[in-house]
Design an enzyme around this catalytic site. Structure first.
Site, PDB file in Angstrom:
ATOM      1  N   GLN A   1       0.837  -1.201   0.000  1.00 23.34           N
ATOM      2  CA  GLN A   1       0.000   0.000   0.000  1.00 23.34           C
ATOM      3  C   GLN A   1       0.871   1.249   0.000  1.00 23.34           C
ATOM      4  O   GLN A   1       1.175   1.816   1.050  1.00 23.34           O
ATOM      5  CB  GLN A   1      -0.917  -0.007   1.230  1.00 23.34           C
ATOM      6  CG  GLN A   1      -1.803   1.191   1.308  1.00 23.34           C
ATOM      7  CD  GLN A   1      -3.253   0.821   1.397  1.00 23.34           C
ATOM      8  OE1 GLN A   1      -3.598  -0.269   1.782  1.00 23.34           O
ATOM      9  NE2 GLN A   1      -4.104   1.745   1.036  1.00 23.34           N
ATOM     10  N   PHE A   2       1.251   1.698  -1.198  1.00 23.82           N
ATOM     11  CA  PHE A   2       2.107   2.878  -1.299  1.00 23.82           C
ATOM     12  C   PHE A   2       1.429   4.125  -0.769  1.00 23.82           C
ATOM     13  O   PHE A   2       2.091   5.080  -0.355  1.00 23.82           O
ATOM     14  CB  PHE A   2       2.585   3.081  -2.745  1.00 23.82           C
ATOM     15  CG  PHE A   2       1.566   3.705  -3.652  1.00 23.82           C
ATOM     16  CD1 PHE A   2       1.567   5.081  -3.858  1.00 23.82           C
ATOM     17  CD2 PHE A   2       0.613   2.940  -4.304  1.00 23.82           C
ATOM     18  CE1 PHE A   2       0.633   5.675  -4.697  1.00 23.82           C
ATOM     19  CE2 PHE A   2      -0.319   3.517  -5.140  1.00 23.82           C
ATOM     20  CZ  PHE A   2      -0.308   4.886  -5.341  1.00 23.82           C
ATOM     21  N   THR A   3       0.099   4.138  -0.710  1.00 21.59           N
ATOM     22  CA  THR A   3      -0.610   5.341  -0.257  1.00 21.59           C
ATOM     23  C   THR A   3      -0.364   5.652   1.212  1.00 21.59           C
ATOM     24  O   THR A   3      -0.695   6.747   1.667  1.00 21.59           O
ATOM     25  CB  THR A   3      -2.119   5.244  -0.524  1.00 21.59           C
ATOM     26  OG1 THR A   3      -2.653   4.121   0.173  1.00 21.59           O
ATOM     27  CG2 THR A   3      -2.408   5.116  -2.016  1.00 21.59           C
TER      28      THR A   3
END
Length: 148
Positions: free
Chosen positions: A78-80
């Site tokens: 989850q890069f966010t």
């Protein structure tokens, strides 16, 4: 590395309508990687998560770890988690690692969890995923290797 972990009684992740990972009792891990992260960060975070006492004992106190209860892990990249929302109305993702090194560390992190005897199920790195879980408790925690 940043992780949001949620104790779950069941969870699954789907990509294009197909289940790619599914667990029963355990934890869901949303994992973000930044440029500065190294293998030692993945190892520290995996060790911390596996041994966190977030499962209840017979007295209802959180005294058992994922390892103690024989739980599973659903790990989702989850890069966010590195989205910076301080300015403007659109998150800035400049702190998120580029895909190739992020995927390497994500896979390394999952391997470190497995080294503890924990079964790890995953989504698909970089794909649009639907994550569904029953948050048990609810118990949700934030961990960041930059806080150590």
């Amino acid at each position: 590395m940043r992780a949001v972990i949620q104790r779950a009684s069941k969870a699954h992740v789907t990509v294009d309508g197909e289940v790619t990972g599914e667990i029963n009792q355990g934890i869901v891990i949303l994992l973000g990687v930044t440029h500065e992260d190294e293998e030692k960060d993945a190892k520290w975070l995996a060790d911390k998560i596996v041994h966190l006492r977030i499962f209840e004992d017979e007295s209802g106190k959180m005294n058992h770890s994922l390892k103690d209860v024989g739980g599973q892990a659903l790990s989702v990249s989850q890069f966010t988690l590195y989205g910076d929302c301080r300015k403007g109305r659109r998150p800035n993702f400049m702190e998120a690692a580029k895909p190739e090194p992020a995927n390497i560390l994500y896979e390394t992190f999952n391997r470190f969890i497995e080294d503890h005897g924990i079964q790890v199920k995953t989504g698909v790195f970089g794909a649009m995923m639907d994550v569904s879980l029953v948050n048990d408790g609810p118990v949700t925690l934030l961990l960041d290797t930059k806080d150590i």
